[in-house]
Scaffold this motif. Structure first.
Motif, mmCIF file in Angstrom:
data_model
loop_
_atom_site.group_PDB
_atom_site.id
_atom_site.type_symbol
_atom_site.label_atom_id
_atom_site.label_comp_id
_atom_site.label_asym_id
_atom_site.label_seq_id
_atom_site.Cartn_x
_atom_site.Cartn_y
_atom_site.Cartn_z
ATOM 1 N N SER A 151 -15.824 14.318 21.272
ATOM 2 C CA SER A 151 -15.353 14.896 22.523
ATOM 3 C C SER A 151 -14.061 15.645 22.237
ATOM 4 O O SER A 151 -13.050 15.020 21.909
ATOM 5 C CB SER A 151 -15.113 13.808 23.571
ATOM 6 O OG SER A 151 -14.603 14.359 24.766
ATOM 7 N N PRO A 152 -14.051 16.989 22.323
ATOM 8 C CA PRO A 152 -12.858 17.755 21.977
ATOM 9 C C PRO A 152 -11.627 17.288 22.737
ATOM 10 O O PRO A 152 -11.672 17.080 23.952
ATOM 11 C CB PRO A 152 -13.229 19.191 22.367
ATOM 12 C CG PRO A 152 -14.723 19.219 22.301
ATOM 13 C CD PRO A 152 -15.168 17.861 22.755
ATOM 14 N N GLY A 153 -10.534 17.089 21.995
ATOM 15 C CA GLY A 153 -9.283 16.663 22.591
ATOM 16 C C GLY A 153 -9.173 15.176 22.792
ATOM 17 O O GLY A 153 -8.082 14.664 23.073
ATOM 18 N N SER A 154 -10.294 14.472 22.640
ATOM 19 C CA SER A 154 -10.292 13.026 22.828
ATOM 20 C C SER A 154 -10.301 12.276 21.505
ATOM 21 O O SER A 154 -9.525 11.341 21.302
ATOM 22 C CB SER A 154 -11.509 12.614 23.667
ATOM 23 O OG SER A 154 -11.612 11.214 23.759
ATOM 24 N N ASN A 155 -11.187 12.680 20.603
ATOM 25 C CA ASN A 155 -11.255 12.005 19.304
ATOM 26 C C ASN A 155 -11.336 13.013 18.161
ATOM 27 O O ASN A 155 -12.162 12.888 17.252
ATOM 28 C CB ASN A 155 -12.422 11.018 19.251
ATOM 29 C CG ASN A 155 -13.772 11.669 19.519
ATOM 30 O OD1 ASN A 155 -13.848 12.800 20.002
ATOM 31 N ND2 ASN A 155 -14.854 10.956 19.208
ATOM 32 N N ASP A 156 -10.483 14.054 18.236
ATOM 33 C CA ASP A 156 -10.408 15.016 17.146
ATOM 34 C C ASP A 156 -10.143 14.280 15.835
ATOM 35 O O ASP A 156 -9.233 13.443 15.765
ATOM 36 C CB ASP A 156 -9.290 16.033 17.379
ATOM 37 C CG ASP A 156 -9.531 16.885 18.621
ATOM 38 O OD1 ASP A 156 -10.705 17.153 18.931
ATOM 39 O OD2 ASP A 156 -8.540 17.280 19.267
ATOM 40 N N PRO A 157 -10.920 14.536 14.780
ATOM 41 C CA PRO A 157 -10.700 13.819 13.530
ATOM 42 C C PRO A 157 -9.344 14.165 12.916
ATOM 43 O O PRO A 157 -8.963 15.329 12.850
ATOM 44 C CB PRO A 157 -11.846 14.297 12.640
ATOM 45 C CG PRO A 157 -12.269 15.603 13.222
ATOM 46 C CD PRO A 157 -12.032 15.498 14.693
ATOM 47 N N VAL A 158 -8.621 13.145 12.506
ATOM 48 C CA VAL A 158 -7.321 13.291 11.848
ATOM 49 C C VAL A 158 -7.526 13.054 10.364
ATOM 50 O O VAL A 158 -7.997 11.992 9.954
ATOM 51 C CB VAL A 158 -6.282 12.303 12.413
ATOM 52 C CG1 VAL A 158 -4.950 12.467 11.701
ATOM 53 C CG2 VAL A 158 -6.107 12.519 13.915
#
Length: 337
Positions: A151-158
């Protein structure tokens, strides 16, 4: 005698290394063996010069002022398709998977926004209903119920510097797609800190407190995978020849009818579990042991290993998987009652 020397040291290296190994988010991946963009962002490069000379009382050491430079974060990312070639699919197939590898080629921990583009120009058709999944168990294979819906902005991979993550796009193949047509599915990854022309700087936004500077990739990477429709169809043609007991070809009681079934498979794909059946016509009697496949005799029993069987009312031949461009010929005989 006057001697001047420089002393360089990098503090915070231990903490920077530990951050690199552990990651900074739920999808921080990997412990890199080398830094793609050099020194880790946030590292302080500390330099003090010294002057020494011989004074009346012995050697004298004079330190310069300390110069500290904090390494900025370089924003870079690459995306590479993990699919070695076109992915064969059928028209109307749903939730078909394309796979990608996203790698942080910058020098700091960075989050990335992902997006899928299934409407690329130049291909033959577009897939639909695209969704993105993150490889939660890091095995490089899409696992339903295990991998995480993005979900963009929610769990962007770091990702730590040099770390990678596998990404999957699932999309549907339209029923209108025909044999031999291709579709392109593109994944993009953009650094959340910022992107743009190489050299663009974002003051104070870098990992470790320095600036963030866009690298040679523009902090925006993309790559594509391709679907290829490999469909197959079967055409079944039945013919009959008659031999009567008088040496002629008349369909009289007692005459033998030989039925021939020719299955022709077309297209670039294969048909799986292809089975041919034929009911024994009314007013005829099946002639035991007359089923053939490509001229080879088959038994009537369904309990043995060959492909043929007769259950008392119909003959059946199991052809298995047959690729396009091939034919299979079956014959059997009946007697007119």
């Amino acid at each position: 005698m006057l001697r001047i020397k420089n002393l360089s040291r990098r503090h915070r290296c231990i903490s920077a290394f530990m951050a690199l190994v552990a990651g900074t988010g739920s999808f921080a991946i990997g412990a890199p063996s080398a830094h793609a963009a050099g020194t880790i962002a946030g590292t302080d490069i500390v330099n003090v010069a010294q002057a020494t000379y011989d004074g009346p009382g012995g050697s004298v050491v004079v330190d310069s002022n300390t110069v500290t430079i904090t390494v900025d974060e370089l924003l870079d990312v690459t995306v590479a398709s993990s699919d070695p070639g076109d992915i064969a699919v059928d028209s109307g197939a749903t939730q078909q998977v394309t796979s990608y590898q996203v790698t942080n080629t910058g020098n700091g921990s960075e989050a990335f926004t992902l997006s899928a583009d299934t409407a690329k120009g130049g291909d033959d058709f577009d897939t639909s209903n695209a969704v993105i999944y993150l490889d939660a168990d890091s095995n490089g294979v899409f696992d339903p119920g295990v991998d995480t819906l993005y979900s963009p902005g929610s769990n962007d991979p770091v990702l730590a510097a040099d770390a990678s993550i596998s990404i999957f796009i699932l999309s549907d193949i339209p029923v209108s797609a025909t044999d031999g047509q291709r579709a392109e599915v593109e994944l993009s990854a953009v650094a959340t800190t910022g992107s743009g022309a190489p050299g663009t700087s974002f003051a104070g936004q870098g990992d470790g407190g320095g600036d963030a500077v866009v690298g040679s990739t523009g902090a925006d990477g993309e790559d594509s995978s391709f679907f290829l429709i490999q469909a197959a169809q079967v055409a079944l043609v039945k013919s009959a020849t008659i031999v009567d007991q008088f040496g002629g070809t008349q369909p009289v009681p007692g005459a033998t009818i030989t039925y021939q079934l020719v299955a022709t498979i077309t297209g670039s794909g294969s048909l799986t579990n292809l089975n041919i059946t034929d009911d024994i016509p009314a007013d005829t009697t099946y002639t035991a042991g007359t089923i053939t496949l490509e001229g080879a005799s088959l038994t009537d029993s369904d309990a043995d290993a060959d492909a043929g069987s007769f259950d008392g009312s119909e003959i059946a031949v199991s052809l298995g998987t047959v690729p396009g461009g091939q034919t299979r010929t079956i014959t059997f005989q009946v007697t007119i009652d």
